[in-house]
Design a protein around this motif. Sequence first.
Motif, mmCIF file in Angstrom:
data_model
loop_
_atom_site.group_PDB
_atom_site.id
_atom_site.type_symbol
_atom_site.label_atom_id
_atom_site.label_comp_id
_atom_site.label_asym_id
_atom_site.label_seq_id
_atom_site.Cartn_x
_atom_site.Cartn_y
_atom_site.Cartn_z
ATOM 1 N N SER A 1 0.833 -1.211 0.000
ATOM 2 C CA SER A 1 0.000 0.000 0.000
ATOM 3 C C SER A 1 0.866 1.259 0.000
ATOM 4 O O SER A 1 0.561 2.237 -0.688
ATOM 5 N N GLU A 2 1.956 1.206 0.763
ATOM 6 C CA GLU A 2 2.825 2.387 0.865
ATOM 7 C C GLU A 2 3.478 2.715 -0.478
ATOM 8 O O GLU A 2 3.481 3.874 -0.913
ATOM 9 N N ALA B 1 3.099 5.824 -3.199
ATOM 10 C CA ALA B 1 4.238 6.621 -3.654
ATOM 11 C C ALA B 1 4.279 6.677 -5.184
ATOM 12 O O ALA B 1 4.542 7.741 -5.770
ATOM 13 N N ILE B 2 4.005 5.553 -5.835
ATOM 14 C CA ILE B 2 4.019 5.510 -7.298
ATOM 15 C C ILE B 2 2.892 6.393 -7.853
ATOM 16 O O ILE B 2 3.084 7.161 -8.801
ATOM 17 N N CYS B 3 1.717 6.267 -7.253
ATOM 18 C CA CYS B 3 0.590 7.091 -7.695
ATOM 19 C C CYS B 3 0.918 8.576 -7.549
ATOM 20 O O CYS B 3 0.635 9.380 -8.440
ATOM 21 N N GLN B 4 1.507 8.914 -6.423
ATOM 22 C CA GLN B 4 1.847 10.314 -6.170
ATOM 23 C C GLN B 4 2.837 10.819 -7.230
ATOM 24 O O GLN B 4 2.704 11.927 -7.729
ATOM 25 N N ALA B 5 3.806 9.974 -7.576
ATOM 26 C CA ALA B 5 4.785 10.360 -8.587
ATOM 27 C C ALA B 5 4.118 10.594 -9.942
ATOM 28 O O ALA B 5 4.589 11.382 -10.756
ATOM 29 N N LEU B 6 3.008 9.900 -10.171
ATOM 30 C CA LEU B 6 2.284 10.026 -11.443
ATOM 31 C C LEU B 6 1.214 11.121 -11.373
ATOM 32 O O LEU B 6 0.550 11.412 -12.375
ATOM 33 N N GLY B 7 1.013 11.688 -10.187
ATOM 34 C CA GLY B 7 -0.061 12.674 -10.027
ATOM 35 C C GLY B 7 -1.433 12.034 -10.169
ATOM 36 O O GLY B 7 -2.399 12.676 -10.586
ATOM 37 N N PRO C 1 -4.459 10.133 -8.214
ATOM 38 C CA PRO C 1 -4.956 9.770 -6.885
ATOM 39 C C PRO C 1 -5.182 8.262 -6.805
ATOM 40 O O PRO C 1 -5.629 7.653 -7.774
ATOM 41 N N LEU C 2 -4.871 7.700 -5.649
ATOM 42 C CA LEU C 2 -5.024 6.254 -5.465
ATOM 43 C C LEU C 2 -6.472 5.829 -5.706
ATOM 44 O O LEU C 2 -6.741 4.779 -6.288
ATOM 45 N N TRP C 3 -7.421 6.687 -5.297
ATOM 46 C CA TRP C 3 -8.826 6.319 -5.498
ATOM 47 C C TRP C 3 -9.148 6.215 -6.994
ATOM 48 O O TRP C 3 -9.966 5.383 -7.407
ATOM 49 N N ARG D 1 -14.331 -0.684 -5.627
ATOM 50 C CA ARG D 1 -15.119 0.543 -5.796
ATOM 51 C C ARG D 1 -15.446 1.161 -4.435
ATOM 52 O O ARG D 1 -15.362 2.371 -4.255
ATOM 53 N N GLU D 2 -15.791 0.292 -3.477
ATOM 54 C CA GLU D 2 -16.102 0.784 -2.134
ATOM 55 C C GLU D 2 -14.868 1.418 -1.487
ATOM 56 O O GLU D 2 -14.963 2.484 -0.872
ATOM 57 N N VAL D 3 -13.729 0.773 -1.664
ATOM 58 C CA VAL D 3 -12.484 1.327 -1.116
ATOM 59 C C VAL D 3 -12.196 2.689 -1.766
ATOM 60 O O VAL D 3 -11.835 3.657 -1.089
ATOM 61 N N SER D 4 -12.402 2.758 -3.073
ATOM 62 C CA SER D 4 -12.198 4.008 -3.800
ATOM 63 C C SER D 4 -13.135 5.097 -3.278
ATOM 64 O O SER D 4 -12.719 6.229 -3.006
#
Lengths: 112, 112
Positions: free
Chosen positions: A49-50, A54-60, A62-64, B68-71
Amino acid sequence: MPLMRTEIGEVLRGVRSAQHRTLRDVAKQANVSLGYLSEVERGQKEPSSELLEAICQALGLPLWALLREVSNRMVLRAQFYVPDTVPDDLLDSRTIRIVPDARTESRVALKA
Amino acid sequence: MPLMRTEIGEVLRGVRSAQHRTLRDVAKQANVSLGYLSEVERGQKEPSSELLEAICQALGLPLWALLREVSNRMVLRAQFYVPDTVPDDLLDSRTIRIVPDARTESRVALKA
């Protein structure tokens, strides 16, 4: 059906490609090794998860949004999923013409 | 902000509770150990794609619905997220009255 990590990897690679960025660039910004990011993108490594964050943040990204896209892909795949084998009860019915060696046509054949 | 595995665990536990099922029951059906399922539910273990799929299947919950729920939860948390600390530039402004020891009221205070 592809695994969750396969879908996650494909979405991450797709976003990175759309941004015309290299593995090296994104890995550096996410503070992960190039090899790790590459394995994650190819669905060969289950990202923590961590590190996923970090990868998502680098790509701009959002994880959601990543999870929603993965979820959407799974729904689409489930809708168009054609099993490799035809269930026995369907095989018994005379109304169904099995098209030999035509997996892509099996939906049509089953409908006919 | 909670980690992805924390959110996943909370949703899984919520679905299991709503079904009035025990850890033992679901773990057995998913073919995972009771301890593993418990750790996943408490967000202490990062579940692999394979085992997450097995747990979802045991719960009759499509993986896409879990994601989807987590998102959705992440979006909600991001919208209502109040940082524990007040940024320095906000602290400098005389227009803001800081309510001591009232974290829940900080949104109201910042708006006043």
